[in-house]
Design an enzyme around this catalytic site. Structure first.
Site, PDB file in Angstrom:
ATOM      1  N   GLN A  52       0.851  -1.189   0.000  1.00  0.00           N
ATOM      2  CA  GLN A  52       0.000   0.000   0.000  1.00  0.00           C
ATOM      3  C   GLN A  52       0.890   1.244   0.000  1.00  0.00           C
ATOM      4  O   GLN A  52       1.754   1.390   0.867  1.00  0.00           O
ATOM      5  CB  GLN A  52      -0.905   0.000   1.237  1.00  0.00           C
ATOM      6  CG  GLN A  52      -1.968  -1.087   1.226  1.00  0.00           C
ATOM      7  CD  GLN A  52      -3.089  -0.815   0.241  1.00  0.00           C
ATOM      8  OE1 GLN A  52      -3.291   0.314  -0.197  1.00  0.00           O
ATOM      9  NE2 GLN A  52      -3.823  -1.856  -0.122  1.00  0.00           N
ATOM     10  N   TYR A  97      -6.920 -12.310  -3.438  1.00  0.00           N
ATOM     11  CA  TYR A  97      -5.865 -11.313  -3.710  1.00  0.00           C
ATOM     12  C   TYR A  97      -5.306 -10.736  -2.403  1.00  0.00           C
ATOM     13  O   TYR A  97      -5.357  -9.528  -2.177  1.00  0.00           O
ATOM     14  CB  TYR A  97      -6.373 -10.134  -4.550  1.00  0.00           C
ATOM     15  CG  TYR A  97      -7.383 -10.402  -5.627  1.00  0.00           C
ATOM     16  CD1 TYR A  97      -6.977 -10.745  -6.915  1.00  0.00           C
ATOM     17  CD2 TYR A  97      -8.750 -10.262  -5.392  1.00  0.00           C
ATOM     18  CE1 TYR A  97      -7.910 -10.959  -7.921  1.00  0.00           C
ATOM     19  CE2 TYR A  97      -9.686 -10.472  -6.390  1.00  0.00           C
ATOM     20  CZ  TYR A  97      -9.263 -10.822  -7.653  1.00  0.00           C
ATOM     21  OH  TYR A  97     -10.188 -11.022  -8.652  1.00  0.00           O
ATOM     22  N   ASN A 148      -1.983  -7.987   4.235  1.00  0.00           N
ATOM     23  CA  ASN A 148      -2.302  -6.682   4.815  1.00  0.00           C
ATOM     24  C   ASN A 148      -3.657  -6.684   5.527  1.00  0.00           C
ATOM     25  O   ASN A 148      -3.746  -6.377   6.717  1.00  0.00           O
ATOM     26  CB  ASN A 148      -2.280  -5.627   3.705  1.00  0.00           C
ATOM     27  CG  ASN A 148      -2.485  -4.215   4.210  1.00  0.00           C
ATOM     28  OD1 ASN A 148      -1.795  -3.762   5.114  1.00  0.00           O
ATOM     29  ND2 ASN A 148      -3.451  -3.500   3.638  1.00  0.00           N
ATOM     30  N   GLU A 175      -3.439 -15.913  -2.790  1.00  0.00           N
ATOM     31  CA  GLU A 175      -2.520 -14.964  -3.436  1.00  0.00           C
ATOM     32  C   GLU A 175      -1.696 -15.748  -4.446  1.00  0.00           C
ATOM     33  O   GLU A 175      -1.347 -16.903  -4.203  1.00  0.00           O
ATOM     34  CB  GLU A 175      -1.620 -14.288  -2.399  1.00  0.00           C
ATOM     35  CG  GLU A 175      -0.504 -13.416  -2.963  1.00  0.00           C
ATOM     36  CD  GLU A 175      -0.971 -12.336  -3.921  1.00  0.00           C
ATOM     37  OE1 GLU A 175      -0.411 -12.242  -5.023  1.00  0.00           O
ATOM     38  OE2 GLU A 175      -1.915 -11.593  -3.574  1.00  0.00           O
ATOM     39  N   ASP A 199     -10.115  -7.282  -2.849  1.00  0.00           N
ATOM     40  CA  ASP A 199      -9.383  -6.041  -3.117  1.00  0.00           C
ATOM     41  C   ASP A 199      -8.715  -6.253  -4.476  1.00  0.00           C
ATOM     42  O   ASP A 199      -7.511  -6.449  -4.566  1.00  0.00           O
ATOM     43  CB  ASP A 199      -8.351  -5.804  -2.002  1.00  0.00           C
ATOM     44  CG  ASP A 199      -7.557  -4.519  -2.195  1.00  0.00           C
ATOM     45  OD1 ASP A 199      -7.890  -3.736  -3.107  1.00  0.00           O
ATOM     46  OD2 ASP A 199      -6.589  -4.309  -1.443  1.00  0.00           O
ATOM     47  N   CYS A 259      -9.691   0.112  -6.008  1.00  0.00           N
ATOM     48  CA  CYS A 259      -8.798   1.200  -6.410  1.00  0.00           C
ATOM     49  C   CYS A 259      -9.287   1.833  -7.712  1.00  0.00           C
ATOM     50  O   CYS A 259      -8.614   2.693  -8.275  1.00  0.00           O
ATOM     51  CB  CYS A 259      -7.362   0.698  -6.565  1.00  0.00           C
ATOM     52  SG  CYS A 259      -7.189  -0.633  -7.766  1.00  0.00           S
ATOM     53  N   GLU A 309      -9.847   5.748  -4.043  1.00  0.00           N
ATOM     54  CA  GLU A 309      -9.940   4.402  -3.478  1.00  0.00           C
ATOM     55  C   GLU A 309     -11.207   4.392  -2.641  1.00  0.00           C
ATOM     56  O   GLU A 309     -11.509   5.370  -1.942  1.00  0.00           O
ATOM     57  CB  GLU A 309      -8.719   4.119  -2.600  1.00  0.00           C
ATOM     58  CG  GLU A 309      -8.596   2.686  -2.172  1.00  0.00           C
ATOM     59  CD  GLU A 309      -7.368   1.989  -2.749  1.00  0.00           C
ATOM     60  OE1 GLU A 309      -7.139   0.842  -2.366  1.00  0.00           O
ATOM     61  OE2 GLU A 309      -6.669   2.583  -3.583  1.00  0.00           O
TER      62      GLU A 309
END
Length: 366
Positions: free
Chosen positions: A190, A218, A223, A239, A299, A324, A358
């Protein structure tokens, strides 16, 4: 806005415009007023990449104007962390008169943390040898003598030289608990750490009192998965990028979390596994059917969710979607709103003074 000047006096106006724009885009799906999360007005970017321009005896950082493609000299960059600004001048001073480090250098990438650590990558159009390593080690030691906690990396075609390590460990205060996140050079992190804290705390708030397990697609370096683990019985996260999976596994151990399972596969593959279409060797030992996932967290990249994943997420009572790119979020909502309604809406000013927004939505089944 220029690279060396931020129009901080216009911060509130540019944020207000984004709020209006997001509300307008979301109007077909919700009449909610967005919860708004402000960025610091300067020094908010924790990473930056610059091309290096050689001009006679001089050399300096440049970026290219997005419209005209003309090059712009950048000696300071107030959008970036104060540590990046310190390093920019220190790196140029250390490289300018050093033929080995300077020759064929075409780019420098900076990655920093709020905990004041840095990885700096030097990119070259030449082979890197032992002489380069010796000179780079001398530069690293000189930087550390200036109290700069920095690791240097050299990159060239099919070559990567780490002097020490290619990662740094970020420490973020998230809803009363310090979270440790390993961040690996050349992997996604990020960019706005202060905004990341607010995003994590918002996600924790909207999932308070959750029942059952969480599925995340994802997940990157974990995070969101790791921060949200405290709100769920168990977390199952996917991931595809190997360095991110390795960082996520480190972060699970560093944060003493025992209810998160990371699996390395694409969202599309996971959809096939969940639907029983295919069996995957790497899922051996993981009983997917034992998970009672009431909430799914996505995300996605700027392209949003593909149609197969759209269908998959509709099977979950709650969908937490961080976007995003609100345009692809709205495209996805055309499908998702057939089965779910928007309960919460947030705007995160991740990239001040730019068009980018975002946002986050919590959707619950109708």
């Amino acid at each position: 806005m220029t690279p060396e000047h931020l129009p901080t006096e216009q911060y509130e106006a540019q944020l207000a415009e984004k709020v209006v724009r997001l509300q307008s885009m979301m109007a077909p799906f919700s009449n909610l007023v967005p919860e708004v999360f402000r960025s610091p007005v300067s020094h908010y970017r924790m990473r930056a990449e610059f091309r290096i321009w050689h001009d006679g005896d001089d050399l300096y950082h440049i970026i290219f104007d997005q419209q005209t493609k003309s090059r712009i000299r950048v000696d300071s960059f107030p959008a970036a962390s104060e540590l990046i600004n310190q390093l920019m001048s220190a790196m140029i001073a250390g490289v300018r008169n050093n033929p080995v480090l300077r020759h064929k250098l075409f780019q420098i990438d900076y990655l920093t943390t709020l905990s004041n650590q840095a990885v700096v990558s030097l990119l070259y159009h030449k082979k890197l040898n032992d002489e380069w390593r010796q000179q780079a080690e001398a530069l690293r030691d000189a930087l550390r003598a200036q109290n700069l906690n920095v690791h240097l990396i050299g990159r060239a075609t099919k070559t990567k030289i780490e002097l020490d390590q290619d990662y740094i460990d970020e420490r973020l205060p998230v809803a009363g608990k310090e979270m440790i996140y390993r961040q690996v050079e050349n992997s996604f992190t990020q960019p706005n750490a202060a905004m990341n804290i607010q995003m994590l705390e918002w996600a924790l708030d909207v999932t308070k009192g959750s029942k059952g397990d969480l599925l995340e697609l994802y997940c990157g370096n974990g995070n969101f998965s790791l921060a949200l683990a405290r709100n769920f019985d168990r977390v199952l996260a996917t991931e595809i990028a190997k360095p991110s999976v390795a960082a996520a596994q480190y972060n699970i151990a560093a944060n003493h979390i025992d209810n998160v399972q990371i699996i390395r596969m694409a969202a599309e593959e996971f959809t096939q596994a969940m639907n029983g279409v295919r069996e995957f060797h790497r899922l051996q030992g993981i009983d997917l059917k034992s998970y009672q996932c009431e909430t799914i967290f996505v995300d996605p990249p700027r392209s949003g969710l593909d149609s197969e994943t759209e269908k998959m997420v509709q099977a979950y009572p709650r969908i937490l979607y961080i976007s995003c790119n609100p345009e692809t979020l709205c495209k996805n909502l055309e499908t998702l709103s057939q089965t779910h309604k928007v309960e919460r809406l947030a705007l995160f000013d991740q990239f001040p003074y730019t068009h980018h927004m975002e946002c986050g939505v919590l959707l619950t089944a109708k």
